[in-house]
Design a protein around this motif. Structure first.
Motif, PDB file in Angstrom:
ATOM      1  N   SER A   1      -5.036  -8.931   2.672  1.00 52.43           N
ATOM      2  CA  SER A   1      -6.115  -8.715   2.004  1.00 52.43           C
ATOM      3  C   SER A   1      -7.312  -9.868   2.104  1.00 52.43           C
ATOM      4  CB  SER A   1      -5.670  -8.395   0.342  1.00 52.43           C
ATOM      5  OG  SER A   1      -6.893  -8.170  -0.432  1.00 52.43           O
ATOM      6  N   GLU A   2      -6.919 -10.934   1.749  1.00 55.24           N
ATOM      7  CA  GLU A   2      -7.733 -11.950   1.887  1.00 55.24           C
ATOM      8  C   GLU A   2      -6.969 -13.436   1.924  1.00 55.24           C
ATOM      9  OE1 GLU A   2      -9.752 -11.095  -1.606  1.00 55.24           O
ATOM     10  OE2 GLU A   2      -8.272 -11.989  -2.991  1.00 55.24           O
TER      11      GLU A   2
ATOM     12  N   LYS B   1     -12.130 -12.037   3.802  1.00 52.04           N
ATOM     13  CA  LYS B   1     -11.366 -10.732   3.982  1.00 52.04           C
ATOM     14  C   LYS B   1     -10.498 -10.819   5.346  1.00 52.04           C
ATOM     15  CE  LYS B   1     -14.832  -8.665   0.942  1.00 52.04           C
ATOM     16  NZ  LYS B   1     -14.252  -9.553  -0.233  1.00 52.04           N
TER      17      LYS B   1
ATOM     18  N   GLU C   1      -0.597  -4.080   3.201  1.00 43.05           N
ATOM     19  CA  GLU C   1      -1.856  -4.586   4.041  1.00 43.05           C
ATOM     20  C   GLU C   1      -2.485  -6.050   3.610  1.00 43.05           C
ATOM     21  OE1 GLU C   1      -4.714  -1.415   4.005  1.00 43.05           O
ATOM     22  OE2 GLU C   1      -3.235   0.218   3.991  1.00 43.05           O
TER      23      GLU C   1
ATOM     24  N   SER D   1      -7.725  -7.950   7.487  1.00 40.94           N
ATOM     25  CA  SER D   1      -7.394  -6.687   7.978  1.00 40.94           C
ATOM     26  C   SER D   1      -6.183  -6.741   8.887  1.00 40.94           C
ATOM     27  CB  SER D   1      -8.482  -5.721   8.481  1.00 40.94           C
ATOM     28  OG  SER D   1      -8.744  -6.330   9.853  1.00 40.94           O
TER      29      SER D   1
ATOM     30  N   SER E   1       0.709  -1.230  -0.058  1.00 38.87           N
ATOM     31  CA  SER E   1      -0.163   0.233  -0.157  1.00 38.87           C
ATOM     32  C   SER E   1       0.870   1.383  -0.179  1.00 38.87           C
ATOM     33  CB  SER E   1      -1.078  -0.084   1.271  1.00 38.87           C
ATOM     34  OG  SER E   1      -0.154   0.065   2.669  1.00 38.87           O
TER      35      SER E   1
END
Length: 174
Positions: free
Chosen positions: A106-107, A123, A104, A125, A87
């Motif tokens: 993601s999934e 998902k 970051e 975080s 990011s």
């Protein structure tokens, strides 16, 4: 004797509450993976990720380091593959400016005897970031120091990182 009865009653009450909570998650072969569940992940790359080698927006492969479980049920097996996204990135530069990197999570793709109802991914975080060493003082002390670059930021791929489930998802047994 009465204290022993109270201890048993308390234990039975605890088990009943626990089972009723779990039964809400388990229904007709479907299980909900709750939001905010903490998961452990590792980067797939064998070489360290540095601010000098990646660019903003590229996806990086990650793997689930520990299975995601509810009770004794393995919902997503260890080794499930996923992605993280770069990011932010700044390459180290002159005079002595350090590099920076932020990745970051993601999934994760469900893997095992449970799948998502609509083939969606789980998902995530969370993020990991690093900053290289600055060499600004060295570059100011010596005129030749103006040509010295700062250190690149490094994300160690041997480490295990934590992420959280960003939104709950219902998985169904195959």
């Amino acid at each position: 004797m009465k204290a022993n009865y109270n201890n048993r009653f308390g234990f039975i009450l605890f088990v009943a509450i626990f089972l009723s909570a779990i039964s809400g998650l388990l229904y007709a072969g479907k299980i909900e993976v709750p939001e905010e569940e903490v998961v452990k992940i590792r980067f797939e790359s064998a070489t360290p990720i540095t601010s000098g080698t990646v660019t903003k927006g590229i996806p990086l492969l990650i793997r689930l380091e520990e299975a995601i479980m509810v009770g004794d049920e393995i919902l997503v097996e260890k080794g499930a593959q996923g992605t993280a996204i770069v990011s932010e990135v700044e390459k180290a530069s002159k005079p002595g400016k350090p590099g920076k990197i932020k990745i970051e999570f993601s999934e994760i793709e469900p893997k095992g005897s449970y799948v998502s109802l609509d083939d969606s991914k789980i998902k995530l975080s969370g993020s990991v970031e690093s900053q290289g060493k600055g060499k600004k003082l060295l570059s100011l002390l010596f005129i030749a120091g103006l040509f010295i670059k700062g250190g690149e930021a490094v994300i160690n791929t041997d480490s295990v990182y934590t992420a959280t489930i960003a939104e709950s998802i219902i998985l169904e047994s195959q």
